[in-house]
Design a protein around this motif. Sequence first.
Motif, short mmCIF file in Angstrom:
data_model
loop_
_atom_site.label_atom_id
_atom_site.label_comp_id
_atom_site.label_asym_id
_atom_site.label_seq_id
_atom_site.Cartn_x
_atom_site.Cartn_y
_atom_site.Cartn_z
N THR A 7 71.81 -0.94 -47.43
CA THR A 7 71.62 -1.28 -46.38
C THR A 7 72.75 -2.55 -46.65
O THR A 7 73.31 -2.67 -47.49
N GLN A 53 72.21 0.90 -42.17
CA GLN A 53 71.59 1.96 -43.15
C GLN A 53 72.20 3.10 -44.08
O GLN A 53 72.25 4.07 -42.82
N ARG A 67 73.27 -4.22 -38.73
CA ARG A 67 73.03 -3.67 -39.99
C ARG A 67 72.98 -2.45 -39.82
O ARG A 67 72.62 -1.53 -38.65
#
Lengths: 311, 933
Positions: free
Chosen positions: B168, B230, B228
Amino acid sequence: MSLQTTSVDSPSLSPAKDSPADQPHGAVLGGPGPQCEARQEADDAVPLSARAEIHEKVRNEPCILEIESFSLWYGPKQALFNVTMPIPEGKVTALIGPSGCGKSTLIRCINRMNDLIDSVRTEGDIRLRGNSILAPDVDVIQLRKRMGMVFQKPNPFPMSIFENVVYPLRIDGERNRRVLSEVCERSLRDAALWEEVKDRLKESGLRLSGGQQQRLCIARAIAGQPEVLLLDEPCSALDPIATAKIEDLIHQLRGEYTIVIVTHNMQQASRVSDYTAFMYLGRLVEYGPTEEIFTRPRLSETEAYITGRFG
Amino acid sequence: METDCPKRPPSKVRFPERAVPAGPRRRQRVTPPRVRWADRTARTLITLGGLGTIAAVLLVGLFLVWVVWPLFQPERLAPAARAAIPFFGAPLQTIVDERSTMFAVVFGDGRIEAYRADTGERVATEQLFEGGSNGERLSAWTFSPRHGTFACARDDGQLCMGRIGFATSFVPPKQVPRDVRLKLDAAGSGASGLRPDRVRPAPRKPPSEACAVFRSGILQKTPEGQYRLQQLQVEQQAPLRRKGQAPVVLLDQAESARGRVLAYLTADGRLHVARTVERKNLLTARITVRLREGSCPVTLPRGQLPEYLLLSGLGDTVYVVWSDGRLQRFDTSQPQRPVRAGTTDLIEEPSVRVTTVVFLAGRTSLAVGDSLGRVRIWFPAKTGQRDAADGAVLLCGHQLWASRAAVRRLAASTRSRLLAAAYADGAVRIFQVTTERELASVSLPRSERAVNTLMLSPRDDHLFALTNRELFAWRIDAPHPEISVRALLGRVWYEGYPEPEHVWQSSSGTDDFEPKYGLMPLIFGTLKATFYSLLFGAPLALLAAVYTSEFLTPRTKAIVKPTIEMMASLPSVVLGFLAALVLAPVVEEVLPELLLAFATVPFAYLFLAKASQIGCRELSAGIGRHLQRLRSAGALKRWADWFIPLRSTALRERWHTAGMILALPLGLSLAVWLGPRVERWLFAGDIMAWLDRQTGSGLGAWFLLLMPLSVLMVAIGFHLWLRPALRPVAASWSRQAFALLDLAIFLVVCAVTVGLASCLATGLTALGWDPRGTVVGTYVQRNALIVGFVMGFAIIPIIYTVAEDALSAVPASLRAASLAAGATPWQTAARVVVPTAMSGLFSSLMIGLGRAVGETMIVLMAAGNTPLMDWNIFNGFRTLSANIAVELPEAVKDSTHYRVLFLAALTLFALTFVVNTVAEVIRLRFRKRAFQL
């Protein structure tokens, strides 16, 4: 009524062998004891004759109880002043007088119920068949077993009628069912209650009416076959019909038991009693055969009271 | 003239005639407004106060119910996504990321691909064995979702380890391309993520965040406005050197405290167990991994290789399972020397096949799915029988049988006891294993029934199923799956236990721990504390109340009663503190003496009472006479009246008081003197070891238990037979002689009691029965005896006060009637006063009970807080109240634990409510009798 038949076999009801009939009553009644004199002076202000007027007829009766120069204090307050009074055996003696004159106090001293009050102090003596009941070594429990007492307010225990009546036997440890039911029936018959409750002996004694409850208490008092029956205003909480029944009952019990009855009701005293004692302000004023007290009182205080001028 | 004012009360004071006004005089009587106002205000305030009290109690109950309610809500599986996937067939492994935004798929040729969880779009691709891959395939594969580590074996025999995970990171908004940013911004929440449930909003946000593919990963906008990212992350270590060349067929791994353990089965039927040893070169900082391995042969039935190999969480047990249900267990606690530990048949029926085997969280329990549709949970437990090498046997603790269709795939949660199962008929169910509950189920469409892969997301909030062509996702709505009425109140078979039990153990050091929310040990502890404290406190308090109200003079009573009531003012925390730090260590030292004191102190009291009969009455009468003489002679001052009462009855009361004050030290010193002797005789010289069953026989325990029974029997016998026989004697003998006889009889009766108890105890011991371990047993310093003492001390004032009031409220006329009939004070108390006051005495007991049930600090400090179900008076326990006090500070708000603690509070509330209601009903029935007084 099996009144006569049942009472014959009770030994405690027969005249005592050592009946103190020959005791010189006059001597003991002569006046206040030496230790009372100091107090007597303090009470001089009370405008009453210091000495009680006791008719000769009372003195000539064989007596079971002798109250002699008896004084009593609740704490600092004196409630009985030097009372001297023989109680004839097998007769009904009534104590009359206005409220607070010490009638109940006196009757409660006879079976030492005043012991329960912490601050009580006494002087003088009370003798049952010649033996002092106030002596320190007297077993109060045994003493009370010889006296039955009925109180002003009916006070049956919260248990069945049967158990109420046989309570004096229960506390003596009697367990024999046959004896218990015999005594129960006899006492209830003596108390003129048997016919009314014989089918519901298992019911609570509290379910009875006030008059029945009071007769139940009388049955309980006589179940232990006492020598003296003390009735402390037994009819004051009852209606006239119940009162009449109780009075009938006293008539029936006369002769079988020595009965001391405290009453407010002068008619009642005149109806039921053989002897009447008039008390006033803690003193015994006049004591004599009932008809004499009510017809020819010797003292003016007595006359004033019974004619309703005060009290 | 006087008749004109009929309202005037008749006055006793006679006025002179002139004072009476001439003519009619009528006074207007009106209630002043101030009085009316005060009356109305008072009525309003009192009504408000009363209603407010009722409302407050109801609100407390409602609040508790409101917090507890979610525990019993039904669980649901809500559809979240359905999409086509660009691959066909069953992959080796699928891995979901923490936020359920993407999943990685491992294929047999070493390819690892990442897909979007909502659309099935491919995001990234990685390849294992880069450079060295020559079309080789993976022959064995294992992945541990908890640690993100994998181990694999290629068909050329090489072993390889590595790590697959999701990284992350946060991307600065400037680096995010404008179109992506606009898309994410415009979508808001819930546009392209997993579809939220349409019926009501999801409790957890993450799947509803919009996401986009960016830099071979998934970009999301968080509620805080950050971006964010991933990304799939694969690490791979250099191939390991291993012994032998036979190809690896099955492989599993575990993380033990001393490093990673690998277990693999080679095609020649040998089981190899290897521990990895990492060495770091200090100069080059290169890490080399070596294997330290051992092997043993696996007995192959009909030469058939097993289908499943599983290595337990600590790496100490290997399970090898064939599809016919045969299981072999190997003890690998020493990896160099694996030992076969036992064989178990997982399936009794010959035709049924095992279809899938997985570990539950913690890698201890095996979930075995079979072709009959059953899922059975097996775990090892120590049962005490020594037929296995390590003393453990595999037990089938649970069976989840919801369908007749064969189990196709199982997926176990990594953090709880959730287990998802896909069946051959297209049904997908989730279970909670501990409670054996089916939480929810869904059915796949007819065309896509064959589930190839079933995955539970790491947070247990999503369930994914992959069929040949499609991806299905559901949101799991099960916040408190481990709670059911049966789990709370019934016996539950927990992992590692030999049988179902009531256990409370809400938390532990590890994450894969199975929480045990059995309320029974706590309810039991509450009842145990209440029982022992009432056993100690109630008789003392009731007898003290009877004594005070019936036998003491009002003056003494006026001192005694407030003194006892003052005991209630001691804070319970002080009592608990004293119990735990002062009383408990002392009691541990003087236990035999203490147990003896229960017998010797009453003995001393009775002995002195009997002895005082001999001369006390005469003596006090004599003293009374003497005092009277002194007093009348004026020799005594007034203050002496208080100390030396005039009447002999009051003097006797002083005697009794002196005797009672004397009896306590007498009894205690008797106990101290007898203690070591009795300890030698009954408890083999050391009561602690004896209680622990290390020495001695059951004689002492039987003696302890039979002593009260023996007292009872002898007392009944005495009253039934000896008492009537003595009555004539009592009448004829003198008082003193009979008092002597009475004392002698008392001593004989005591001896008979002890003799009877020891005879019975000897007989029962000779029969070979030993009661140690039941109500008496191993001594723990903080125990029910201590709590009984101290909590008994705490409830004595309450019971005493209420009981004394009830006894004093019995009309004096009854007491007088009984005494006038010639009853002794004791007969009056026992036959008239106590039966009449029964309702009050009962309610006093119930109030004491209520206090004992709810009491917290004393049990918290003195009871040891061990949630055990054990009647042993010398063992600890944990009550509901103490449990709430201990655990609520550490319970996460709104977690299952938190709500269960509120349930414990609700249980406590209900317990006291029921006790009080029952008490009130019984009390009213008793009261009917005394009502007419």
